[in-house]
Design a protein around this motif. Structure first.
Motif, PDB file in Angstrom:
ATOM      1  N   ALA A 129       0.833  -1.209   0.000  1.00  0.00           N
ATOM      2  CA  ALA A 129       0.000   0.000   0.000  1.00  0.00           C
ATOM      3  C   ALA A 129       0.866   1.258   0.000  1.00  0.00           C
ATOM      4  N   LEU A 130       1.932   1.268   0.799  1.00  0.00           N
ATOM      5  CA  LEU A 130       2.816   2.428   0.834  1.00  0.00           C
ATOM      6  C   LEU A 130       3.551   2.595  -0.497  1.00  0.00           C
ATOM      7  N   ALA A 131       3.994   1.477  -1.079  1.00  0.00           N
ATOM      8  CA  ALA A 131       4.687   1.550  -2.364  1.00  0.00           C
ATOM      9  C   ALA A 131       3.748   2.056  -3.459  1.00  0.00           C
ATOM     10  N   ARG A 136       2.207   6.588  -7.158  1.00  0.00           N
ATOM     11  CA  ARG A 136       1.355   7.672  -7.669  1.00  0.00           C
ATOM     12  C   ARG A 136       2.065   9.017  -7.574  1.00  0.00           C
ATOM     13  N   LEU A 137       2.812   9.236  -6.495  1.00  0.00           N
ATOM     14  CA  LEU A 137       3.527  10.504  -6.346  1.00  0.00           C
ATOM     15  C   LEU A 137       4.630  10.651  -7.397  1.00  0.00           C
ATOM     16  N   SER A 191      11.497  15.473  -2.763  1.00  0.00           N
ATOM     17  CA  SER A 191      10.579  16.412  -2.115  1.00  0.00           C
ATOM     18  C   SER A 191       9.155  15.885  -2.095  1.00  0.00           C
ATOM     19  N   ARG A 192       8.773  15.076  -3.080  1.00  0.00           N
ATOM     20  CA  ARG A 192       7.422  14.515  -3.117  1.00  0.00           C
ATOM     21  C   ARG A 192       7.261  13.334  -2.158  1.00  0.00           C
ATOM     22  N   LEU A 193       8.365  12.607  -1.891  1.00  0.00           N
ATOM     23  CA  LEU A 193       8.278  11.414  -1.056  1.00  0.00           C
ATOM     24  C   LEU A 193       8.694  11.663   0.393  1.00  0.00           C
ATOM     25  N   VAL A 194       9.057  12.895   0.725  1.00  0.00           N
ATOM     26  CA  VAL A 194       9.650  13.169   2.030  1.00  0.00           C
ATOM     27  C   VAL A 194       8.688  12.867   3.182  1.00  0.00           C
ATOM     28  N   ASN A 195       7.381  12.961   2.965  1.00  0.00           N
ATOM     29  CA  ASN A 195       6.419  12.766   4.054  1.00  0.00           C
ATOM     30  C   ASN A 195       6.004  11.310   4.245  1.00  0.00           C
ATOM     31  N   LEU A 196       6.493  10.407   3.426  1.00  0.00           N
ATOM     32  CA  LEU A 196       6.149   9.003   3.593  1.00  0.00           C
ATOM     33  C   LEU A 196       6.915   8.420   4.786  1.00  0.00           C
TER      34      LEU A 196
END
Length: 382
Positions: A129-131, A136-137, A191-196
């Motif tokens: 689910a996280l992947a 999508r990001l 920068s798009r994945l930093v909050n995961l």
């Protein structure tokens, strides 16, 4: 030019020495052919070429006149010419320490490989689910054409990983259509994945394989801390990570994932075991056969064969259940709790070693600066 490759030690030398051999052999073979077979074939197959002499072009004649004058001056003053050459060599040698020292230049493979690392123990559904969210990001980046993902790698894979590790293969537009550099694209993805809630490492497929082969870590930079106590290792790694985080150009800084997994610890009471007349190895062998299971026989059903394994049921795999196990002694059976202490505890999910020594690894990549400059800053902090 290629001879220094044969002096490179370790895995790097074994990887690139064949390249030097191939180039040197092919160059010598080409030289041999050019001074033996080629002139003979030209004489036989191109006899009319001798009468097609058209002289030098304007540019070539001008270059020859300038070269002839320079050559005459060098022959007239040979010591000055040799001195100027020696001075140029010395100046070049003095500037060598100022060069960025990187074993391999940055690759541009046209694709990216993004690693997502969660805490060990997560389920395949959670990891997937996280992947999928990361996929999508990444697809929203303008230069990305397609994304493929996988979670975990099978046991027989050359780089086996648990399901807590996911990888995204990212395809990019052709180089001619890119408006940003690979570094800028990687920074945008970070920068798009930093909050995961995962450790992110961005690289390229071949680069990752080479890094893994050289250091055992799929990153450009691997800092290994060795010691005997795992808690001390983790504490030192956290402290070093905090200090390294301020280095300019250091990206994807992460500590090797180690979590505490629940365990049941059984410690033999040697004095009690001696009083009952049962040796400690016998107690351990009984526990091993009951907990891990013991293969008793083989069952055949038609063309299929099954191993019959006897072991404790899940309901008995608790401190109370294990304490009630009866151990054979010369004076009859006694509960395990009489000859051992049993307690709930925890322990590391994995213990990594290099050359038999326990270690923990901090890994990172370089972004926006020369790798050698970043490593120099890391050494100063360490």
């Amino acid at each position: 030019v290629f001879l220094p490759l044969f002096a490179v030690p370790g895995t790097e030398g074994r990887l690139f020495a064949p390249l030097g051999v191939a180039f040197i052999v092919s160059s010598l073979a080409s030289l041999l052919v050019s001074v033996t077979i080629t002139p003979v074939l030209a004489a036989y197959l191109l006899p009319g070429m001798k009468s097609l002499d058209h002289g030098d072009t304007w540019l070539l004649a001008r270059l020859k006149r300038r070269y002839r004058g320079a050559l005459a001056a060098a022959l007239r003053y040979p010591k000055a010419a040799l001195g100027a050459g020696a001075a140029a060599v010395l100046i070049a040698m003095v500037t060598v320490p100022l060069f960025p020292t990187t074993f391999l230049p940055p690759f541009n493979e046209g694709t990216l490989l993004i690693g997502l690392r969660l805490n060990p123990g997560v389920t395949l559904a959670q990891s997937s689910a996280l992947a999928q969210q990361a996929e999508r990001l990444v697809k929203a980046v303008p230069e990305v054409t397609h994304v493929g993902r996988r979670s975990g790698r099978a046991e027989l894979d050359e780089h086996a990983e648990g399901v807590h590790v996911s990888e995204l293969d990212v395809g990019l537009k052709p180089a001619a259509e890119l408006t940003r550099s690979m570094g800028e694209i990687s920074a945008d993805i970070r920068s798009r994945l930093v909050n995961l809630p995962a450790a992110i490492a961005i690289g390229q497929p071949i680069s990752h394989r080479i890094d893994h082969m050289l250091s055992g870590v799929r990153s450009q930079i691997a800092i290994k801390i060795f010691g005997d106590d795992l808690d001390t290792l983790r504490g030192q790694a956290d402290l070093l990570r905090t200090r390294l985080a301020g280095i300019d150009g250091l990206a994807d800084l992460e500590i090797e994932k180690q979590v505490l997994a629940p365990q049941i610890k059984i410690r033999i009471d040697y004095d009690a075991a001696a009083r009952y007349g049962v040796p400690a190895p016998q107690i351990l062998a009984t526990l091993q056969s009951l907990v891990e299971g013991e293969r008793i026989t083989q069952i055949v059903e038609g063309g299929r064969r099954f191993q019959l394994v006897v072991r404790l049921p899940e309901s008995a795999r608790s401190p109370e259940g294990l304490g009630a196990i009866l151990i054979e002694t010369p004076n009859g059976r006694v509960p395990l709790s009489k000859v051992a202490s049993i307690e709930d505890s925890d322990g590391p999910n994995q213990v990594s070693r290099d050359d038999g020594r326990r270690r923990i690894v901090l890994s990172a990549n370089a972004q926006g600066r020369a790798l050698s400059e970043i490593v120099t800053d890391i050494r100063r902090v360490v």
